[in-house]
Design a protein around this motif. Sequence first.
Motif, PDB file in Angstrom:
ATOM      1  N   VAL A 168       0.862  -1.192   0.000  1.00  0.00           N
ATOM      2  CA  VAL A 168       0.000   0.000   0.000  1.00  0.00           C
ATOM      3  C   VAL A 168       0.892   1.233   0.000  1.00  0.00           C
ATOM      4  N   ASP A 169       0.702   2.087  -0.997  1.00  0.00           N
ATOM      5  CA  ASP A 169       1.440   3.347  -1.075  1.00  0.00           C
ATOM      6  C   ASP A 169       0.549   4.486  -0.587  1.00  0.00           C
ATOM      7  N   PHE A 170       1.124   5.381   0.206  1.00  0.00           N
ATOM      8  CA  PHE A 170       0.421   6.583   0.656  1.00  0.00           C
ATOM      9  C   PHE A 170       0.958   7.779  -0.140  1.00  0.00           C
ATOM     10  N   ARG A 171       0.064   8.479  -0.828  1.00  0.00           N
ATOM     11  CA  ARG A 171       0.453   9.616  -1.664  1.00  0.00           C
ATOM     12  C   ARG A 171      -0.027  10.930  -1.049  1.00  0.00           C
ATOM     13  N   ASP A 172       0.804  11.980  -1.220  1.00  0.00           N
ATOM     14  CA  ASP A 172       0.426  13.306  -0.729  1.00  0.00           C
ATOM     15  C   ASP A 172      -0.495  13.985  -1.742  1.00  0.00           C
ATOM     16  N   PRO A 173      -0.990  15.201  -1.455  1.00  0.00           N
ATOM     17  CA  PRO A 173      -1.906  15.866  -2.385  1.00  0.00           C
ATOM     18  C   PRO A 173      -1.316  16.103  -3.771  1.00  0.00           C
ATOM     19  N   ASN A 174       0.015  16.089  -3.903  1.00  0.00           N
ATOM     20  CA  ASN A 174       0.651  16.267  -5.211  1.00  0.00           C
ATOM     21  C   ASN A 174       0.844  14.944  -5.954  1.00  0.00           C
ATOM     22  N   GLY A 175       0.413  13.842  -5.357  1.00  0.00           N
ATOM     23  CA  GLY A 175       0.544  12.552  -6.002  1.00  0.00           C
ATOM     24  C   GLY A 175       1.857  11.848  -5.733  1.00  0.00           C
ATOM     25  N   LYS A 176       2.694  12.415  -4.901  1.00  0.00           N
ATOM     26  CA  LYS A 176       3.989  11.810  -4.606  1.00  0.00           C
ATOM     27  C   LYS A 176       3.847  10.752  -3.506  1.00  0.00           C
ATOM     28  N   VAL A 177       4.493   9.599  -3.722  1.00  0.00           N
ATOM     29  CA  VAL A 177       4.479   8.545  -2.703  1.00  0.00           C
ATOM     30  C   VAL A 177       5.411   8.957  -1.559  1.00  0.00           C
ATOM     31  N   VAL A 178       4.853   9.118  -0.375  1.00  0.00           N
ATOM     32  CA  VAL A 178       5.642   9.540   0.778  1.00  0.00           C
ATOM     33  C   VAL A 178       5.874   8.408   1.773  1.00  0.00           C
ATOM     34  N   GLU A 179       5.129   7.309   1.593  1.00  0.00           N
ATOM     35  CA  GLU A 179       5.308   6.173   2.503  1.00  0.00           C
ATOM     36  C   GLU A 179       4.736   4.912   1.869  1.00  0.00           C
ATOM     37  N   THR A 180       5.378   3.791   2.138  1.00  0.00           N
ATOM     38  CA  THR A 180       4.913   2.486   1.650  1.00  0.00           C
ATOM     39  C   THR A 180       4.807   1.530   2.826  1.00  0.00           C
ATOM     40  N   ARG A 181       3.670   0.856   2.930  1.00  0.00           N
ATOM     41  CA  ARG A 181       3.460  -0.137   3.983  1.00  0.00           C
ATOM     42  C   ARG A 181       3.142  -1.485   3.332  1.00  0.00           C
ATOM     43  N   TYR A 182       3.501  -2.555   4.024  1.00  0.00           N
ATOM     44  CA  TYR A 182       3.262  -3.913   3.517  1.00  0.00           C
ATOM     45  C   TYR A 182       2.315  -4.640   4.469  1.00  0.00           C
ATOM     46  N   VAL A 183       1.333  -5.304   3.882  1.00  0.00           N
ATOM     47  CA  VAL A 183       0.309  -5.995   4.661  1.00  0.00           C
ATOM     48  C   VAL A 183       0.195  -7.429   4.155  1.00  0.00           C
ATOM     49  N   GLY A 184       0.177  -8.384   5.073  1.00  0.00           N
ATOM     50  CA  GLY A 184       0.037  -9.789   4.702  1.00  0.00           C
ATOM     51  C   GLY A 184      -1.170 -10.425   5.353  1.00  0.00           C
ATOM     52  N   ALA A 185      -1.669 -11.455   4.725  1.00  0.00           N
ATOM     53  CA  ALA A 185      -2.773 -12.243   5.285  1.00  0.00           C
ATOM     54  C   ALA A 185      -2.492 -13.700   4.956  1.00  0.00           C
ATOM     55  N   GLU A 186      -2.528 -14.539   5.964  1.00  0.00           N
ATOM     56  CA  GLU A 186      -2.186 -15.956   5.776  1.00  0.00           C
ATOM     57  C   GLU A 186      -3.405 -16.850   5.998  1.00  0.00           C
ATOM     58  N   ASN A 187      -3.406 -17.947   5.259  1.00  0.00           N
ATOM     59  CA  ASN A 187      -4.443 -18.981   5.417  1.00  0.00           C
ATOM     60  C   ASN A 187      -5.855 -18.415   5.254  1.00  0.00           C
ATOM     61  N   VAL A 188      -6.037 -17.658   4.192  1.00  0.00           N
ATOM     62  CA  VAL A 188      -7.368 -17.123   3.887  1.00  0.00           C
ATOM     63  C   VAL A 188      -8.147 -18.209   3.149  1.00  0.00           C
ATOM     64  N   ARG A 189      -9.288 -18.578   3.670  1.00  0.00           N
ATOM     65  CA  ARG A 189     -10.068 -19.684   3.110  1.00  0.00           C
ATOM     66  C   ARG A 189     -10.747 -19.267   1.797  1.00  0.00           C
ATOM     67  N   PRO A 190     -11.123 -20.216   0.984  1.00  0.00           N
ATOM     68  CA  PRO A 190     -11.839 -19.892  -0.266  1.00  0.00           C
ATOM     69  C   PRO A 190     -13.108 -19.089   0.026  1.00  0.00           C
ATOM     70  N   GLY A 191     -13.299 -17.992  -0.695  1.00  0.00           N
ATOM     71  CA  GLY A 191     -14.471 -17.141  -0.514  1.00  0.00           C
ATOM     72  C   GLY A 191     -14.397 -16.217   0.696  1.00  0.00           C
ATOM     73  N   GLN A 192     -13.381 -16.327   1.515  1.00  0.00           N
ATOM     74  CA  GLN A 192     -13.278 -15.506   2.733  1.00  0.00           C
ATOM     75  C   GLN A 192     -12.671 -14.140   2.404  1.00  0.00           C
ATOM     76  N   THR A 193     -13.122 -13.104   3.168  1.00  0.00           N
ATOM     77  CA  THR A 193     -12.544 -11.757   3.056  1.00  0.00           C
ATOM     78  C   THR A 193     -12.022 -11.342   4.421  1.00  0.00           C
ATOM     79  N   VAL A 194     -10.792 -10.892   4.465  1.00  0.00           N
ATOM     80  CA  VAL A 194     -10.167 -10.419   5.705  1.00  0.00           C
ATOM     81  C   VAL A 194      -9.855  -8.934   5.558  1.00  0.00           C
ATOM     82  N   HIS A 195      -9.656  -8.243   6.715  1.00  0.00           N
ATOM     83  CA  HIS A 195      -9.516  -6.784   6.693  1.00  0.00           C
ATOM     84  C   HIS A 195      -8.348  -6.317   7.584  1.00  0.00           C
ATOM     85  N   PRO A 196      -7.118  -6.620   7.247  1.00  0.00           N
ATOM     86  CA  PRO A 196      -5.997  -6.108   8.041  1.00  0.00           C
ATOM     87  C   PRO A 196      -5.832  -4.597   7.834  1.00  0.00           C
TER      88      PRO A 196
END
Length: 218
Positions: A168-196
Motif C-alpha cells: 500500500v502506497d500513501f500519496r500526498d496531495p501532489n501525487g507523490k508517494v511519501v510512505e509504503t506499507r506492507y500488509v500480509g494475510a495468511e491462510n485465507v479460506r476460499p471465498g473468505q474476506t479479511v480486513h488487516p
Amino acid sequence: MGSGVSRGGRRLRVRRFRCFRSASAAVAVLATAGTLTLTACGGGNNNGGGTTVRPSPTPPATESFTGTPPSPLSSAASSAVASARASASAAASSASARADEFEASVSAAAERANQEAHKRLANVQGRGNAVSDVSLSGIPRAQVNDLQAAHVNIHNSTDKTANFAVQVDFRDPNGKVVETRYVGAENVRPGQTVHPYAISHQPPQPVLKPEVAKAERY
C-alpha cells in the motif's frame, strides 16, 4: 607668597586656577580608564565633597564581530522558522510513536505476515496476480489514535486456501508517494474476506491517499 598681592585677592584666584588645572588633568587620566570623576576644589571649605558622573553605555565595538550582526527582524524570522521546524518534527515523531503503539497491539502473527509480505513482493514483477482481489476502505481516526490508516480488504476468490501479500502506497496531495506499507494475510479460506490494517507513520496533515500498488497471492 612672592606675588605681593593681598591674601584675600589675587593669591586666592591663583590657587583656584591651579586647582582647576590639576582637576582637568585628573579628568583626562580618569576618562581613559573608563570612569569620570570630578572633585570640587574647596575654596574655604575642606570637607572633601565631590561629584561623580558615570559615562553613558557605549555600543560594542563592531570589530569584535564576524559578519553583520542580525537585525531584530531577521532574528525574529529565524526564531519563527526554527519553531515551525521543531513543531513539524515533534508532530512527525508523535505520529510515528502512535503508529508503533497501535501496531504493537496487533497480534504477533499479523506482524509476521506483514514482514513476509514485504519479502514476497520484493521479487514480484508488475502489480502481482491478486490486485483485483484487494480493495481499500477508510477507518475513522478515532479508532486508530488519530492516525491515517486504511482497511486492506483481501478476498480469496479461488477455491483453495491462500496467502496474500499487499503493498500500500500513501500519496500526498501532489501525487507523490511519501510512505509504503506492507500488509500480509495468511491462510485465507476460499471465498473468505479479511480486513488487516495499513497504517501510515506520517503526521495527520496533510491528508494522504492510500492505494494498492501490488498484491500477490501465493
